[in-house]
Enzyme design. Structure first.
Site, PDB file in Angstrom:
ATOM      1  N   GLU A 115       0.829  -1.215   0.000  1.00 56.02           N
ATOM      2  CA  GLU A 115       0.000   0.000   0.000  1.00 56.02           C
ATOM      3  C   GLU A 115       0.864   1.267   0.000  1.00 56.02           C
ATOM      4  O   GLU A 115       0.542   2.250  -0.652  1.00 56.02           O
ATOM      5  CB  GLU A 115      -0.947  -0.028   1.201  1.00 56.02           C
ATOM      6  CG  GLU A 115      -1.957  -1.167   1.089  1.00 56.02           C
ATOM      7  CD  GLU A 115      -2.880  -1.255   2.289  1.00 56.02           C
ATOM      8  OE1 GLU A 115      -2.426  -1.784   3.331  1.00 56.02           O
ATOM      9  OE2 GLU A 115      -4.018  -0.777   2.204  1.00 56.02           O
ATOM     10  N   GLU A 135      -4.587  -9.092   3.659  1.00 57.29           N
ATOM     11  CA  GLU A 135      -5.270  -8.685   4.894  1.00 57.29           C
ATOM     12  C   GLU A 135      -6.492  -9.526   5.244  1.00 57.29           C
ATOM     13  O   GLU A 135      -6.788  -9.754   6.420  1.00 57.29           O
ATOM     14  CB  GLU A 135      -5.698  -7.213   4.812  1.00 57.29           C
ATOM     15  CG  GLU A 135      -4.582  -6.208   5.041  1.00 57.29           C
ATOM     16  CD  GLU A 135      -3.816  -5.850   3.782  1.00 57.29           C
ATOM     17  OE1 GLU A 135      -3.920  -6.589   2.779  1.00 57.29           O
ATOM     18  OE2 GLU A 135      -3.118  -4.822   3.793  1.00 57.29           O
TER      19      GLU A 135
HETATM   20  C1  LIG Z   1      -3.316  -1.625   7.337  1.00 57.35           C
HETATM   21  C2  LIG Z   1      -2.733  -2.749   6.582  1.00 57.35           C
HETATM   22  O1  LIG Z   1      -3.449  -2.912   5.384  1.00 57.35           O
HETATM   23  C3  LIG Z   1      -2.813  -4.005   7.406  1.00 57.35           C
HETATM   24  C4  LIG Z   1      -1.679  -4.899   7.155  1.00 57.35           C
HETATM   25  O2  LIG Z   1      -0.730  -4.616   6.487  1.00 57.35           O
HETATM   26  S1  LIG Z   1      -1.821  -6.385   7.920  1.00 57.35           S
HETATM   27  C5  LIG Z   1      -0.370  -7.232   7.501  1.00 57.35           C
HETATM   28  C6  LIG Z   1      -0.401  -7.768   6.110  1.00 57.35           C
HETATM   29  N1  LIG Z   1       0.738  -8.599   5.931  1.00 57.35           N
HETATM   30  C7  LIG Z   1       0.665  -9.925   6.075  1.00 57.35           C
HETATM   31  O3  LIG Z   1      -0.370 -10.496   6.318  1.00 57.35           O
HETATM   32  C8  LIG Z   1       1.967 -10.672   5.912  1.00 57.35           C
HETATM   33  C9  LIG Z   1       2.200 -11.496   7.131  1.00 57.35           C
HETATM   34  N2  LIG Z   1       3.447 -12.190   7.071  1.00 57.35           N
HETATM   35  C10 LIG Z   1       3.639 -13.285   6.309  1.00 57.35           C
HETATM   36  O4  LIG Z   1       2.785 -13.749   5.586  1.00 57.35           O
HETATM   37  C11 LIG Z   1       4.976 -13.945   6.405  1.00 57.35           C
HETATM   38  O5  LIG Z   1       5.516 -13.633   7.676  1.00 57.35           O
HETATM   39  C12 LIG Z   1       5.983 -13.503   5.333  1.00 57.35           C
HETATM   40  C13 LIG Z   1       5.503 -14.026   3.974  1.00 57.35           C
HETATM   41  C14 LIG Z   1       6.121 -12.010   5.324  1.00 57.35           C
HETATM   42  C15 LIG Z   1       7.367 -14.106   5.669  1.00 57.35           C
HETATM   43  O6  LIG Z   1       7.260 -15.480   5.837  1.00 57.35           O
HETATM   44  P1  LIG Z   1       8.470 -16.361   6.430  1.00 57.35           P
HETATM   45  O7  LIG Z   1       9.708 -15.980   5.740  1.00 57.35           O
HETATM   46  O8  LIG Z   1       7.991 -17.770   6.388  1.00 57.35           O
HETATM   47  O9  LIG Z   1       8.680 -15.907   7.925  1.00 57.35           O
HETATM   48  P2  LIG Z   1       7.658 -15.913   9.162  1.00 57.35           P
HETATM   49  O10 LIG Z   1       8.129 -16.911  10.154  1.00 57.35           O
HETATM   50  O11 LIG Z   1       6.252 -15.985   8.716  1.00 57.35           O
HETATM   51  O12 LIG Z   1       7.889 -14.441   9.721  1.00 57.35           O
HETATM   52  C16 LIG Z   1       9.123 -14.064  10.312  1.00 57.35           C
HETATM   53  C17 LIG Z   1       8.837 -13.257  11.550  1.00 57.35           C
HETATM   54  O13 LIG Z   1       8.266 -12.004  11.140  1.00 57.35           O
HETATM   55  C18 LIG Z   1       7.062 -11.774  11.813  1.00 57.35           C
HETATM   56  N3  LIG Z   1       6.158 -11.048  10.910  1.00 57.35           N
HETATM   57  C19 LIG Z   1       5.957 -11.259   9.594  1.00 57.35           C
HETATM   58  N4  LIG Z   1       5.086 -10.365   9.109  1.00 57.35           N
HETATM   59  C20 LIG Z   1       4.733  -9.575  10.146  1.00 57.35           C
HETATM   60  C21 LIG Z   1       3.876  -8.452  10.274  1.00 57.35           C
HETATM   61  N5  LIG Z   1       3.201  -7.957   9.238  1.00 57.35           N
HETATM   62  N6  LIG Z   1       3.766  -7.877  11.486  1.00 57.35           N
HETATM   63  C22 LIG Z   1       4.451  -8.364  12.540  1.00 57.35           C
HETATM   64  N7  LIG Z   1       5.275  -9.412  12.479  1.00 57.35           N
HETATM   65  C23 LIG Z   1       5.422 -10.006  11.284  1.00 57.35           C
HETATM   66  C24 LIG Z   1       6.543 -13.155  12.132  1.00 57.35           C
HETATM   67  O14 LIG Z   1       5.650 -13.107  13.208  1.00 57.35           O
HETATM   68  C25 LIG Z   1       7.812 -13.893  12.478  1.00 57.35           C
HETATM   69  O15 LIG Z   1       8.157 -13.549  13.779  1.00 57.35           O
HETATM   70  P3  LIG Z   1       8.908 -14.623  14.731  1.00 57.35           P
HETATM   71  O16 LIG Z   1      10.180 -14.934  14.031  1.00 57.35           O
HETATM   72  O17 LIG Z   1       9.058 -13.891  16.004  1.00 57.35           O
HETATM   73  O18 LIG Z   1       7.987 -15.806  14.831  1.00 57.35           O
END
Ligand SMILES: C[C@H](O)CC(=O)SCCNC(=O)CCNC(=O)[C@H](O)C(C)(C)COP(=O)(O)OP(=O)(O)OC[C@H]1O[C@@H](n2cnc3c(N)ncnc32)[C@H](O)[C@@H]1OP(=O)(O)O
Length: 724
Positions: A115, A135
């Site tokens: 975004e 999301e």
């Molecule tokens: C207002 C906005 O529109 C709202 C948003 O943006 S909501 C967030 C949208 N983003 C997401 O849903 C992505 C979420 N993250 C993921 O899908 C995956 O973490 C990823 C594809 C980025 C990486 O995957 P991968 O490499 O397998 O690592 P993964 O173990 O999942 O994550 C690594 C660490 O980062 C953290 N992390 C990843 N994305 C995060 C996020 N958005 N916020 C906080 N922590 C996050 C994980 O909790 C994890 O922490 P840990 O090591 O303490 O357990």
């Protein structure tokens, strides 16, 4: 935490590079958002800056808004933790900036990350960068303008599809669709982005503000047709979830009233959805799933996983062939052993059919499928076992047979070889009794079909070594399972917690409740099927065998219904012989089989537990609670005995192993939302009316009395014994 910051660096070319730094994925935590505000204002102010490039540290743009912030909102109920990013930062500071802003995107730009990039005036990406708005999987909608800008950059129908499915695309596709302006190598990313920003400033390239574009939106009537179809689909596919329809409504609002109005509406709806139970459940599941890979005294003591190259699977039945399939699909050599060539051929054929099945469904390429099958070797003796790093035994559940196999394995396999069993019921200590290899004996409990179901219960005894557990966790992840480490008891975590699920349903039917009503209510609660259909699918033979195990282990709370025996006696065995509670016909949904009703009447007569011989009268809500509260009650015992490391592990196990709805956060999380006190009082009342099956456990009683959540670790409940 010192690493969480935003840097600004101005080059001789007058381009300011603003870099987000918050390892591992540059999540947009509050300090990052504040830092971005400051740095964009600074860049706007400074006379030596004529253009801006926004990027992320260490090869990743950003994984989106910090999900921890939303969890904090859930813990406190205070929505003001969510900052105003959408207007203050994305619109005012970035998109409406008087200096051109280019996003240099690499690795991933997800959610809020994408975004931010869409608010910039151009996007340059490295190859194979993941771009997505996931999301909705968290129960929310994009909240930094994504619902408005993605349709304006990509066209409506692709944008809706990306949001509703939450699936990311790669930068290559993004370039074709117009989301990305150029793809360049990681080495050139910053250089090209700076030049691009200067070019925009000097009007050699267009200065585009995404929110103001309409060229890809199509006419109003075209748009409303796309949205109508999208609405029909989400109503069908995700009827329990509010965020999908909300997302479509917000997109529509922006198309009708303009992008800026859409941004404001989006923010309002985003904040409402954050507070819903759906978001609470799904966000809990996000973190809970990641916690399962942290196992005290296993993953925190500096051990390194060993590389397991070759695995032997003993038994080519349904489970064995499913496990072998999962392994070869992840490039692991597999030796499949059977007792005779007939069984071996059958097992090999099953594996081939599994792989071909995935090929037909388009989940594999032909090369990949052939490659996987070339890693498989069928054998009839142990000669290959000298070279394997792990054995997974998947023969029938017979103690003497398993004991003999493990004695053989101890003699034949190399001393580093892990000896795993896929038993779903037998005590691991008994299986390993005749060996001196207890430290390398471990349970690898897969769920059927093993090449599809995502859960792997790793069962350890007091003697299983940390290295063996770590290795199995690593293989589990490699074959794309979610490993959950659990303790040794009858049924382990999932089957044990859910044994009252089937029994409660049986009990209710014998109390006079309509079984099809029970199934309907449980399905609308969110499980994929009710307990009776589940019995049909598993087969009554399996049901009876499992019940015997639990009756032996937990006689105080087993309900023995005569129904299953009566069904078997009348020639029924569930779905596999086409005669169950339901009629199964190809291509149509299972229909209730009314000819089963006389058998149920007979069961009620024999059982004779209806008060005054009359069916009990219960509400829909009571039925759901009478089925699920006994499950919560057993979950309490599993927690008290330390079978799982933490309550959230049981949540993940229930979601992945039983398909308990993830938007309810898993069994314990859901129970805490309902409240321990209500569960306790209800169970106590039913146990007085209908017997011990409902009797509340000590753990539940204690937590209800003290007002402590069921999920709280033992240390916050001083009188319950803390055990690992
Ligand atoms: C207002 C906005 O529109 C709202 C948003 O943006 S909501 C967030 C949208 N983003 C997401 O849903 C992505 C979420 N993250 C993921 O899908 C995956 O973490 C990823 C594809 C980025 C990486 O995957 P991968 O490499 O397998 O690592 P993964 O173990 O999942 O994550 C690594 C660490 O980062 C953290 N992390 C990843 N994305 C995060 C996020 N958005 N916020 C906080 N922590 C996050 C994980 O909790 C994890 O922490 P840990 O090591 O303490 O357990």
């Amino acid at each position: 935490m010192a690493m969480v910051k935003v840097d600004l660096e101005v080059g001789n070319d007058g381009v300011a590079i603003i870099t987000m730094c918050n390892p591992p994925v540059n999540a947009l935590a509050i300090p990052i958002i504040k830092g971005l505000q400051e740095k964009f204002h600074e860049a706007a102010r400074r006379n030596d800056v004529r253009a801006i490039v926004l990027t992320g540290k260490a090869g990743k743009f950003s994984g989106g808004f910090d999900i921890n912030v939303m969890q904090k909102v859930h813990q406190t109920g205070d929505i003001t933790f969510v900052p105003d990013v959408s207007v203050d930062l994305v619109v005012n500071a970035i998109e409406d900036s008087k200096k051109p802003v280019v996003a240099a995107v690499q690795g991933l730009a997800l959610g809020g990350g994408l975004e931010l990039a869409m608010g910039c005036h151009a996007r340059i990406a490295a190859p194979r960068t993941q771009l997505g708005l996931p999301e909705l999987t968290l129960g929310i909608i994009p909240g930094f303008g994504g619902t408005q800008r993605l349709p304006r950059l990509l066209g409506l129908s692709k944008a809706v599809d990306m949001m509703v499915t939450s699936k990311p695309i790669l930068s290559e596709e993004g370039k074709k669709l117009g989301l990305i302006d150029a793809i360049v190598s990681p080495e050139e990313l910053l250089k090209v982005s700076r030049l691009w920003a200067i070019d925009i400033g000097e009007r050699r390239r267009p200065w585009l503000r995404s929110l103001h574009r309409t060229d890809k939106l199509g006419s109003l009537s075209e748009a409303s047709e796309v949205l109508k179809i999208a609405r029909q689909q989400v109503k069908k596919n995700t009827p329990h979830l509010p965020q999908h329809l909300a997302c479509i409504d917000v997109i529509e609002h922006g198309i009708v009233h303009g992008g800026y109005s859409g941004v404001l509406r989006e923010q309002e709806v985003f904040k409402q959805l954050v507070l819903e139970d759906t978001a609470k459940g799904l966000i809990h599941v996000f973190f809970a799933q990641r916690s399962t890979s942290k196992v005290p005294n296993v993953t925190d003591i500096g051990l390194k996983p060993r590389n397991l190259k070759k695995v032997a699977v003993i038994g080519g039945g349904l489970m064995g062939s499913g496990i072998a399939t999962a392994l070869i699909l992840s490039n692991i050599h597999v030796v499949l052993k059977e007792v005779n060539s007939e069984y071996l051929t059958r097992g090999m054929k099953m594996i081939e059919a599994n792989v071909r099945g995935l090929l037909t469904k388009g989940k594999l390429t032909k090369d990949k499928a052939d490659g996987a099958l070339s890693l498989l070797k069928g054998v009839l003796d142990y000669s290959e076992f000298k070279y394997v790093d792990m054995v997974i035994e998947a023969v029938i559940e017979k103690i003497s047979l398993k004991q003999a196999i493990f004695s053989d394995l101890e003699k034949i396999c190399p001393s580093h070889c892990i000896l795993a069993t896929n038993t779903s019921t037998i005590d691991l200590n008994i299986i390993g009794e005749k060996t001196r290899s207890q430290d390398r004996i471990v349970g690898a409990h897969f769920f059927s079909p093993a090449h599809i179901m995502p859960l792997l219960e790793i069962v350890r005894t007091e003697k299983t070594s940390a290295q063996v557990i770590l290795d199995l966790m690593t293989v589990g992840k490699l074959i794309k399972k979610i490993p959950v480490v659990v303790g040794n008891c009858t049924g382990f975590a999932v089957n044990r917690t859910f044994f009252p699920y089937t029994q409660g349903a049986q009990l209710l039917v014998n109390l006079g409740v309509d079984m099809f009503r029970i199934d309907r209510l449980i399905s609308s609660f969110g499980l994929p099927m009710g307990p009776f259909q589940l019995q049909d699918v598993a087969g009554y033979g399996v049901n009876l065998a499992v019940r015997k195990e639990f009756a032996g282990a937990f006689p105080d709370r087993t309900f023995n219904s005569p129904l299953l025996e009566l069904l078997v006696k009348s020639g029924r065995n569930g779905k596999n012989n086409g005669k169950g509670y339901y009629i199964y016909e190809k291509g149509s949904r299972p229909k209730p089989d009314l000819s089963v009703l006389p058998i149920i009447e007979e069961s009620r007569r024999i059982c004779n537990i209806m008060p005054n011989g009359k069916p009990i009268s219960v509400t829909d809500q009571e039925i759901v609670e009478m089925i699920l509260f006994p499950v919560v009650n057993e979950a309490c015992r599993v927690l008290e005995e330390g079978i799982v490391v933490r309550a959230s592990d049981l949540d993940i196990a229930s979601v992945l192993g039983m398909s308990f709805p993830s938007y309810r956060g898993g069994i314990v999380f859901w129970a805490d939302l309902v409240g321990a006190n209500h569960i306790y009082t209800s169970l106590r009342k039913w146990s007085e009316l209908y017997g011990n099956f409902f009797k509340p456990s000590r753990y539940l009683e204690e937590r209800a009395m003290r007002g402590i959540p069921l999920s709280a670790p033992a240390s916050s409940a001083p009188s319950s014994k803390a055990r690992l």
